[in-house]
Structure formats: C-alpha cells, structure tokens
Design an enzyme around this catalytic site. Structure first.
Site, short mmCIF file in Angstrom:
data_model
loop_
_atom_site.label_atom_id
_atom_site.label_comp_id
_atom_site.label_asym_id
_atom_site.label_seq_id
_atom_site.Cartn_x
_atom_site.Cartn_y
_atom_site.Cartn_z
N LYS A 1 57.87 34.61 36.27
CA LYS A 1 57.03 33.78 37.08
C LYS A 1 55.95 32.64 35.97
O LYS A 1 55.65 33.38 35.16
CB LYS A 1 56.10 34.29 38.10
N LYS B 1 52.80 30.27 35.82
CA LYS B 1 51.64 29.52 36.65
C LYS B 1 51.59 27.99 36.49
O LYS B 1 52.22 27.26 35.55
CB LYS B 1 50.29 30.01 36.15
N ASP C 1 53.72 29.81 40.53
CA ASP C 1 52.58 30.15 41.32
C ASP C 1 51.40 29.17 41.09
O ASP C 1 50.96 28.99 39.99
CB ASP C 1 51.88 31.52 40.89
N GLU D 1 48.41 37.51 48.32
CA GLU D 1 47.33 38.27 47.45
C GLU D 1 46.03 38.17 47.87
O GLU D 1 45.32 39.06 47.92
CB GLU D 1 47.89 38.05 45.88
N ASP E 1 48.95 43.07 48.86
CA ASP E 1 48.20 43.14 47.51
C ASP E 1 47.26 44.75 47.94
O ASP E 1 46.98 45.05 48.97
CB ASP E 1 46.95 42.49 47.29
N GLY F 1 49.37 41.48 39.69
CA GLY F 1 48.87 40.87 38.41
C GLY F 1 47.43 41.30 38.33
O GLY F 1 46.46 40.55 39.00
N GLU G 1 55.81 42.49 41.35
CA GLU G 1 55.37 41.90 40.18
C GLU G 1 54.95 42.81 39.00
O GLU G 1 54.57 44.05 39.37
CB GLU G 1 53.97 40.90 40.41
#
Length: 447
Positions: A225, A227, A255, A307, A330, A359, A388
C-alpha cells in the site's frame, strides 16, 4: 480469594517515529506512534501458575499529542472496573461492555464515539486479554470456542436492527459452525493473508519506496500500500515507480487518509487508475457516508474505509448505502472486541470483505485475532481478505506478530497479544521515560 479487579493502571506511552517519518501520510505528516496503555490488576491467581496475580493488558492507539487526554479518559472509567469480579465468560464481558458504553454522563461526550468510546475499548480489550488468559487460549480461539448464542449476547444491537437483527446474526454464526475446527487447523498451518504498508509512507524517498516494495515482494507479500494525497504529480510518479518495481501481479492499494473532497477524490483516482490500484482507502471524511458512495460511483477504483469510523452505526450506514467494497475495522478505535464483533456480523450480512487497519503500535498484534476469529466462526472465508502489516515497534511486545511468507502466523499464546515489555513501558513513558528525557531541549529545561 475474592478474585476481583483491584486496580486500573494507565500509562502514556509514546515512540518518536516522526524522526524517520515512519507513518507519515498526507494528513498526518509527523506521527509519533503512541498508546494510552492500560493494565487491569487483579487478586486472582495467574492461570499459568506464576507467582504474580493475573493481569489484563489493552490500549488505545494515538499518534502523539493527545495521548494524555486518552489516558485521562481511561482513568475516568476506573469506578466501573475496580472491585468488579474478574471477567471470564461471555456474560461477564458483555456486562462490562454495556456498563462502560452506557454510563449516561460519560456517554454524553460522544455519544458512543471519540475519546470516551476509545477509552472504553481499551478497557474492554484488556478484559478480553484477561479472560482469554484464564481460559488458556489466544483471543481468536477463545471467541471461536463460544456458541452462537454467547456471541450474539456480546453485541449491542441498539440502532442496528433495521440492518441486522439478533436472529439474523444467529443464522450467520450457526451457518459457520460446521467446519470451525477445520478452518482453525488450516489457519494454524497456513497463517492468514497479509499486506504491507511499510514501503509506502509519504515521507519516504523514491529510492526507499522502490527498495522496500521489492523487498516486500521478495518476502512473500502479494499486496502493498502507498500513501497518496500530497501532490497529484508526485503520486502518479510514485505509483508508476511502485508498479514497475512489483510488476503487474502484485496488488497496490492506495490510502488518502481523508485528504479529499468528493470531486478531488474522483479526479485523483481517475488519474491513478491506469496503474491498477486495488482500492482507495479513506478518500474523504470517515463520517461522510454519501461522499464515499459518490466516490465509489464516480471512478473505477474500489473503495475501502473504517479505521476512523466511530462506531457500529456508521459502519451500518456505509454498508446500507453501498459506499464501501472493503470494511476496515480497527481494534482500538471502537469500543473493543464486542463492537468489532457487531461490525464483523454486519459485513457478513452484506457480503463485504473485512480487511483490517493495523498501521500503528500494537494494532497488528490485536487485530490479527479479530480477522482469524472472523475466518473461523463468522464469514468462514479469507477470499479477498488481508490484514495490514507495518514493520514497526513489534519488539516492544511480549508476544509480537509473526509474519511468514507474507502471512500472519496464528497466535498461540493465551490472551490478546497486547502485553508490552515492562522495560519498554518504562523507557517510553511520556514525558519522564529515558527516551523522552534524552530529547528534552534547552528551552524545555529552562522552564
């Protein structure tokens, strides 16, 4: 012996991850991964026969400033916890969850969202850690050993019954009962699919991005992934570099961390679409159900979010509105295991895969249990599902996440994998820990 919870111990734990830009993204450029960390002390004998009494460990994840506010919120829940019998059963854990989330005066601060709701989740998760330890099982197995009726009793169905009734939840869980043992055995043998965000932090150089992406593929990951959301030209360049580095057979999710309005999300993702993004995560405000639906309808990339979704009710609406292709729970955002169970059941009802967010410090350790339970006892599938993985700070945990060939190894140690090493707590306690004392400035010393 009375076997009660005798104390709630809370610590403000922070790690200076901003120094290397680990965790950096378009909305959070300088995070210091942190945890408002809670220990439930008891007078019950340790289930492993040790000399120290049993303890439960949990936490809320934050990114630095405000972690003290989280810790204070946990402290406010102390009267509901101290003196309470040590939780062991679904009935105990359901009652604790209801007491913490239904305190009318504290609930007013949400209701059922924000700092108080997260604080309740930290305590609830610590209670699950404690109960699973007494059962001698990791949390995923402890949950998967419960009957459908016990699992349904854990869920607060208020505000959900227009989308999911207790009877429908029972049907989902009963349908998954056959094959529980076989799926658990497969999980232990093969592990659960993972993807990694470690190559993709926005502050990383192009060379570091390419190197880490290639290393991820070599380590067995089939999805990474990146950002996005800082600059469109930069994102197109980085996406092209990542695609060239990993080839066409590896999924690349992106993301935005809530960076855009709807129109911006549609424009941005249309530009990135030629590089085949697997999903766009948090394209807009986590509270904007209709905005997510519009983004999903307005461009070709699938949409993921969750999340920062505050509670089960917002998840319900995202699913009802057809706004998401992937639900991202989450472990430390909503009110603990109980509310995440509600969200897993909602996702199963609507047939949407759950791909958790992890994360942050300790989030991998926690959420692996929820996905594994989902596979064994709720959805019965890991098709198009991944957890993740971020390769940061696991060394601070007694039972850290283990990744083998791009898959989470099923935890075997009793509990929720939440316990930090005492030395890590002491060194990283803010502001008095040695790690933070070493970073004090002359200006601070002069105050």
């Amino acid at each position: 012996m009375s076997q009660t919870v005798t104390d709630v111990e809370v610590h403000d734990i922070r790690f200076p991850t901003s120094e290397q830009l680990d965790g950096s993204d378009a909305m959070n450029p300088d995070p210091d991964y942190s945890a408002a960390y809670v220990v439930l002390r008891t007078d019950a004998a340790a289930p492993d026969g040790g000399s120290e009494p049993a303890e439960g460990h949990g936490f809320c994840f934050t990114i630095g400033r405000g972690n003290d506010v989280m810790a204070a919120a946990i402290e406010a829940l102390r009267p509901h916890v101290t003196g309470r019998p040590v939780p062991r059963t679904a009935a105990d854990l359901g009652a604790l969850h209801r007491d913490l989330t239904h305190d009318s005066q504290l609930r007013w601060l949400g209701p059922e969202k924000g700092v108080m709701h997260m604080a309740a989740g930290a305590v609830v998760n610590a209670a699950w850690d404690l109960a699973a330890k007494h059962a001698g099982l990791p949390v995923w197995e402890f949950l998967a050993a419960m009957t459908p009726e016990e699992l349904v009793s854990l869920v607060d169905f208020r505000y959900l019954t227009d989308a999911l009734t207790p009877e429908e939840a029972l049907e989902i869980l009963r349908a998954a009962e056959p094959g529980r043992a076989e799926r658990a055995a497969r999980l232990r043998a093969e592990g659960y699919p993972a993807y990694t965000t470690s190559p993709g932090w926005l502050g990383y150089s192009d060379d570091k991005l390419v190197r880490l992406a290639q290393e991820a593929v070599a380590d067995g990951f089939t999805q990474i992934k990146l950002k996005v959301g800082g600059d469109l030209g930069d994102d197109v360049r980085r996406m092209a570099l990542a695609r060239e580095a990993v080839g066409p057979g590896v999924r690349i999710a992106v993301d935005a961390n809530q960076r855009w309005d709807v129109a911006g999300a549609v424009e941005w993702m249309t530009a990135l679409a030629p590089y085949d993004p697997h999903w766009i995560e948090e394209p807009t405000s986590p509270d904007d159900i209709l905005g997510h639906a519009a983004v999903r309808a307005g461009q070709p990339v699938k949409v993921a979010t969750g999340e920062h979704v505050a509670n089960r009710v917002v998840f319900k609406q995202l699913l009802q509105a057809g706004a998401v292709d992937f639900v991202q729970i989450d472990a430390a955002r909503v009110a603990g295991v109980n509310e995440n169970l509600a969200i897993l059941l909602l996702a199963a009802k609507f047939g949407v895969p759950v791909c958790p967010h992890a994360g942050g410090v300790g989030l991998c350790e926690l959420v692996q249990h929820l996905s594994m339970f989902d596979y064994v006892a709720v959805s019965g599938s890991w098709e198009d599902r991944v957890i993740e993985y971020v390769d940061h700070l696991h060394e601070h945990f007694v039972d850290p996440t283990v990744i083998t060939s791009g898959r989470y190894t099923a935890p075997a140690a009793p509990g929720f994998s939440a316990r930090m090493h005492p030395e890590s707590i002491t060194a990283h306690r803010f502001p008095e820990g040695a790690v933070w004392q070493a970073r004090r400035t002359d200006k601070e010393d002069a105050r």
